[in-house]
Write a protein that holds these residues in place. Structure first.
Motif, PDB file in Angstrom:
ATOM      1  N   SER A  17       0.788  -1.238   0.000  1.00 19.95           N
ATOM      2  CA  SER A  17       0.000   0.000   0.000  1.00 19.95           C
ATOM      3  C   SER A  17       0.817   1.284   0.000  1.00 19.95           C
ATOM      4  O   SER A  17       0.267   2.369  -0.203  1.00 19.95           O
ATOM      5  CB  SER A  17      -0.930   0.012   1.224  1.00 19.95           C
ATOM      6  N   ILE A  30      -7.683  -1.571   0.949  1.00 14.00           N
ATOM      7  CA  ILE A  30      -7.163  -2.930   0.972  1.00 14.00           C
ATOM      8  C   ILE A  30      -8.126  -3.872   0.254  1.00 14.00           C
ATOM      9  O   ILE A  30      -7.725  -4.701  -0.567  1.00 14.00           O
ATOM     10  CB  ILE A  30      -6.911  -3.395   2.414  1.00 14.00           C
ATOM     11  N   VAL A  51      -0.290  -4.504   4.083  1.00 17.71           N
ATOM     12  CA  VAL A  51      -0.661  -3.210   4.667  1.00 17.71           C
ATOM     13  C   VAL A  51       0.612  -2.572   5.199  1.00 17.71           C
ATOM     14  O   VAL A  51       1.206  -3.074   6.158  1.00 17.71           O
ATOM     15  CB  VAL A  51      -1.686  -3.388   5.811  1.00 17.71           C
ATOM     16  N   TRP A  55      -0.580   1.578  10.333  1.00 15.45           N
ATOM     17  CA  TRP A  55      -1.991   1.179  10.392  1.00 15.45           C
ATOM     18  C   TRP A  55      -2.582   1.411  11.784  1.00 15.45           C
ATOM     19  O   TRP A  55      -3.799   1.335  11.965  1.00 15.45           O
ATOM     20  CB  TRP A  55      -2.152  -0.283   9.978  1.00 15.45           C
TER      21      TRP A  55
END
Length: 426
Positions: A17, A30, A51, A55
């Motif tokens: 990402s 996602i 990811v 986060w």
């Protein structure tokens, strides 16, 4: 052979990402990219959905970090997903629902973490699960990351440090994590590679019973640590963050040539992500914001050819649903898939006047790549018979799919920054 090397028998391929969303990726992002991989790329070997950083930061909105901001953390000093950005993580679910969703698509789930322990855990003297030690006991407050304020380093020799990392891997295993990218550790800028901490993490993952592919960032990793890295990680970065600039791609040829002896099953020196397609959606890194990749089509072909013949991991950085037909075809190229997944012994044969020639062997073929790294067109003589080992059959031009006999190719006209890539049958 180290058992962990069997967890990544071919170079990991997937999506990360960072290049498009920086630290601000959301659960919706996602889902969209995972769905795209499932529908368009899974059959071509792409399987990881990763990811990237922060986060656990509720207010993250770009690739620019918010210094010393409050992070989401449980009682045991472990960072947790922000419910604001990942709604399914509510009620202490963490990434378990997201991991289950990605697995339901037949894909694998990865996350990014920073080395060490959260500063706020140290300031609060928070607990460590299954240990009498606390965050403050194991922290090294003078061991910091120069570009991110989230963490302090830990003392790997302290028994509480193993308890802390064991609790992390236990948590990630419960979420279904298949791939762990650890940052500020392969080359931490201030201190070099953190080899003792890498050894500790290797030990903890091996003891966990969960097959988690270990990727170390950033680079450049030290060549003198090559054997050490082979014995402790599946991937390690050869460069700092790589972006869509020709000069960075140019530099990668020398790095790849130096690291090619360390490529083997389960050990993949990492040229970093592929900044292709729509990148910079919520990121300002790499000298630009929201954009389509600045690489020309010739440069994209050269990058994909080098990454594939060197056998680098392939982690796509763009927002996949915005791919144009050209970008999708790059990722669906069966020749590149075969080269990246099933060749071996790739190396630089020669580099003269910035014409770089690479060779590798396949199951029933050989591969030859001729790169023009000059800023102008170049005509070069080529004698296949002096480079090939056994293959004397037909020649397939990977980028045009044209077939001919190798003896008929004696001269190549190559555009600036372009490549000729051939599969030669035995």
């Amino acid at each position: 052979m180290n058992e962990f090397r069997t967890w990544a028998k071919t170079p990991p391929k997937g999506w990360n990402s960072w290049d498009c969303f920086g630290a601000a990726v959301t659960e919706t992002d996602i889902h969209e990219n995972a769905q795209y991989i499932s529908e368009h790329l899974k059959d071509y070997g792409w399987e990881y959905v990763v990811v990237d950083i922060q986060w656990y930061e509720p207010e993250a909105d770009s690739s620019v970090y918010h210094p010393f901001t409050d992070l989401i953390m449980d009682e045991y000093s472990r960072l947790m997903p922000s419910e604001k950005r990942f709604p399914s993580s509510e009620n202490g679910n963490g990434f378990k629902p997201l991991g289950e969703y990605i697995h339901s698509l037949g894909l694998k789930f990865g996350i990014h973490i920073m080395r060490g322990i959260p500063r706020q855990a140290v300031h609060q003297n928070a607990k460590i699960k299954n240990s009498d030690y606390t965050a403050r006991d194991i922290a090294k407050p003078n061991s910091i990351c120069p570009w991110n304020t989230d963490m302090y380093g830990v003392d790997p020799s302290h028994p509480g440090a193993k308890a802390y990392y064991t609790s992390l891997i236990e948590l990630y295993a419960s979420w279904g994590v298949d791939f762990l990218k650890i940052d500020d550790i392969a080359d931490s800028k201030l201190y070099g590679g953190h080899v003792e901490e890498i050894e500790l993490i290797r030990e903890v993952i091996d003891e966990s019973g969960r097959e988690i592919v270990l990727s170390l960032s950033p680079g450049p990793a030290s060549l003198e640590h090559g054997s050490f890295l082979q014995n402790n990680a599946n991937m390690w970065r050869l460069t700092d963050d790589y972006w869509d600039n020709w000069w960075q791609l140019y530099e990668m040829f020398e790095k790849s040539a130096k690291w090619s002896p360390f490529v083997r099953e389960g050990n993949w020196p990492d040229c970093d992500m592929l900044p292709l397609g729509h990148i910079g959606v919520r990121s300002v890194d790499g000298g630009g914001g929201d954009r389509m990749s600045r690489f020309t089509k010739e440069e994209q072909k050269s990058m994909m050819s080098l990454w594939s013949i060197f056998r680098s991991p392939l982690m796509f950085g763009g927002h996949l649903p915005d791919n144009d037909e050209w970008t999708l075809k790059l990722l669906q190229n069966r020749y590149l898939q075969e080269l990246n997944e099933h060749s071996h012994s790739g190396f630089e044969v020669s580099r003269k006047e910035d014409i770089a020639i690479w060779h590798s062997q396949g199951m029933d073929c050989e591969w030859l790549a001729v790169f023009n790294l000059n800023d102008y067109s170049k005509t070069t003589e080529i004698d296949f018979s002096k480079i090939l080992l056994e293959a004397k059959g037909s020649v397939i031009d990977v980028w045009s799919d044209e077939r001919t006999n190798y003896q008929e190719i004696t001269q190549l006209d190559i555009q600036p920054h372009d490549v000729k890539l051939y599969k030669i049958t035995k």
